[in-house]
Design an enzyme around this catalytic site. Sequence first.
Site, PDB file in Angstrom:
ATOM      1  N   ASP A 283      39.828  34.781  34.279  1.00  0.00           N
ATOM      2  CA  ASP A 283      41.012  34.805  35.161  1.00  0.00           C
ATOM      3  C   ASP A 283      41.420  33.368  35.484  1.00  0.00           C
ATOM      4  OD1 ASP A 283      42.968  35.793  37.000  1.00  0.00           O
ATOM      5  OD2 ASP A 283      41.711  37.540  37.375  1.00  0.00           O
TER       6      ASP A 283
ATOM      7  N   HIS B  47      44.126  31.536  33.496  1.00  0.00           N
ATOM      8  CA  HIS B  47      45.561  31.624  33.836  1.00  0.00           C
ATOM      9  C   HIS B  47      45.986  30.377  34.609  1.00  0.00           C
ATOM     10  CE1 HIS B  47      46.254  35.789  32.639  1.00  0.00           C
ATOM     11  NE2 HIS B  47      45.253  36.227  33.390  1.00  0.00           N
TER      12      HIS B  47
ATOM     13  N   HIS C  55      37.818  44.044  41.996  1.00  0.00           N
ATOM     14  CA  HIS C  55      38.314  42.723  41.573  1.00  0.00           C
ATOM     15  C   HIS C  55      39.492  42.384  42.466  1.00  0.00           C
ATOM     16  CE1 HIS C  55      39.701  39.796  38.327  1.00  0.00           C
ATOM     17  NE2 HIS C  55      40.886  40.084  38.853  1.00  0.00           N
TER      18      HIS C  55
ATOM     19  N   HIS D 215      42.447  39.620  44.262  1.00  0.00           N
ATOM     20  CA  HIS D 215      43.214  38.373  44.238  1.00  0.00           C
ATOM     21  C   HIS D 215      43.560  38.022  45.673  1.00  0.00           C
ATOM     22  CE1 HIS D 215      43.795  37.245  40.025  1.00  0.00           C
ATOM     23  NE2 HIS D 215      43.519  38.534  39.793  1.00  0.00           N
TER      24      HIS D 215
ATOM     25  N   TYR E 146      53.403  42.131  39.633  1.00  0.00           N
ATOM     26  CA  TYR E 146      52.527  41.411  38.730  1.00  0.00           C
ATOM     27  C   TYR E 146      53.049  39.998  38.448  1.00  0.00           C
ATOM     28  CZ  TYR E 146      48.772  40.872  35.590  1.00  0.00           C
ATOM     29  OH  TYR E 146      47.624  40.426  35.028  1.00  0.00           O
TER      30      TYR E 146
HETATM   31  C1  LIG Z   1      46.406  40.205  32.071  1.00  0.00           C
HETATM   32  C2  LIG Z   1      44.992  40.513  32.405  1.00  0.00           C
HETATM   33  C3  LIG Z   1      44.743  40.330  33.877  1.00  0.00           C
HETATM   34  O1  LIG Z   1      44.668  38.950  34.197  1.00  0.00           O
HETATM   35  C4  LIG Z   1      43.500  41.070  34.266  1.00  0.00           C
HETATM   36  C5  LIG Z   1      43.171  40.828  35.685  1.00  0.00           C
HETATM   37  O2  LIG Z   1      42.312  40.037  36.006  1.00  0.00           O
HETATM   38  C6  LIG Z   1      43.947  41.499  36.735  1.00  0.00           C
HETATM   39  O3  LIG Z   1      44.713  42.437  36.446  1.00  0.00           O
HETATM   40  O4  LIG Z   1      43.795  41.091  37.895  1.00  0.00           O
HETATM   41 MN    MN Z   2      42.661  39.193  37.972  1.00  0.00          MN
END
Ligand SMILES: CC[C@H](O)CC(=O)C(=O)O
Ligand code: MN
Length: 344
Positions: free
Chosen positions: A15, A18, A197, A199, A288
């Site tokens: 991640d 990115h 997971h 963010h 997204y």
């Molecule tokens: C494009 C894949 C994406 O980064 C996967 C991920 O870590 C997420 O959806 O948070």
């Molecule tokens: Mn992610």
Amino acid sequence: MGNRTIRVTDVTLRDGMHAVRHQFSVEDARAIAGALDRTGVAIIEATHGDGLGGSSVQYGFSKETEEDYLRAVCETVRNSKVAALLLPGIGTVEHMKRAADTGIQVIRVATHCTEADISEQHIGEARKMGLETVGFLMMSHMVPAGVLVEEAKKMASYGAQTVYVVDSAGAMLMGEVREKVTALREALPDEVEVGFHAHNNLGVSVANSLAAVEAGATRIDASLAGLGAGAGNTPLEVFAAVAEKAGIDTGVRLYPAMDAAEDVVRPRMARPVQTDRVSLTMGYAGVYSSFLLHAFRAAEQFGVDARDILVELGKRKVVGGQEDMIVDVAVELAKRKEVGAAGR
Ligand SMILES: CC[C@H](O)CC(=O)C(=O)O
Ligand SMILES: [Mn+2]
């Protein structure tokens, strides 16, 4: 109260890619993997940010090949397992075989939260290859818990040994995390683990990860210094400290994690990972990151605020691939603005 012993998967080298436009070198990967291994983290994920096969015109080329990254990480680590991410449609079974040949032990198969059925072949093949196999339901905030449960059950029926609730847009608060993780925990067979997971777009990644563990998640993702898309992921060193205080055994040693974040990752960050107006809007609107660039372009073209576009897209529950709607929304907002100005 959830399980007191959990396993953490570090995503700095996936991640986090990115956040550095997939430009870590193999040497960076070795340095980061070595530092992570010394923290005692259970699993280290590496690859392009968009997973195996992600290095392309569409998603941006990475500095090195995925095999070179994976081989370097596998050669470096002594204790941690190594994982790769795969999105069916971007990565193929062939990519997975090549990754397995580098020595990885874990594969995580990611789909949009309503599209688990496209993971069947990849999960099945991964199990045949003897890889520990994880299902990853992206954008989990977009559907109610009941829908997420049905998708998670599909992944488990294909052979996934863990299924993740993935807050890709950093849009969830603790109540929702608790609800969704509890729902999966209750619905899935005992032997299937539940993961989370996060963010940090709304600044609650650590609190959300803690809530997930309290609700029964036994797998948590984190990254050093929070390096990741948007406002980044759950910072590993912070989560290690918080979990320890909460009596949760992550297996992550706190001081080595702090030192790895500070001495190894921060000097390699292209820009600080922060909750700026873009990433905050992403979490607030629940959209997204792939929409951001298009939204800002359309905002400039039509003279509207990109944040308004993103909030409207979030309300419409737009998913990846519907980027064409961005212009429609921008045009509509521009018209509304015109009408509003004329009415004044
Ligand atoms: C494009 C894949 C994406 O980064 C996967 C991920 O870590 C997420 O959806 O948070
Ligand atoms: Mn992610």
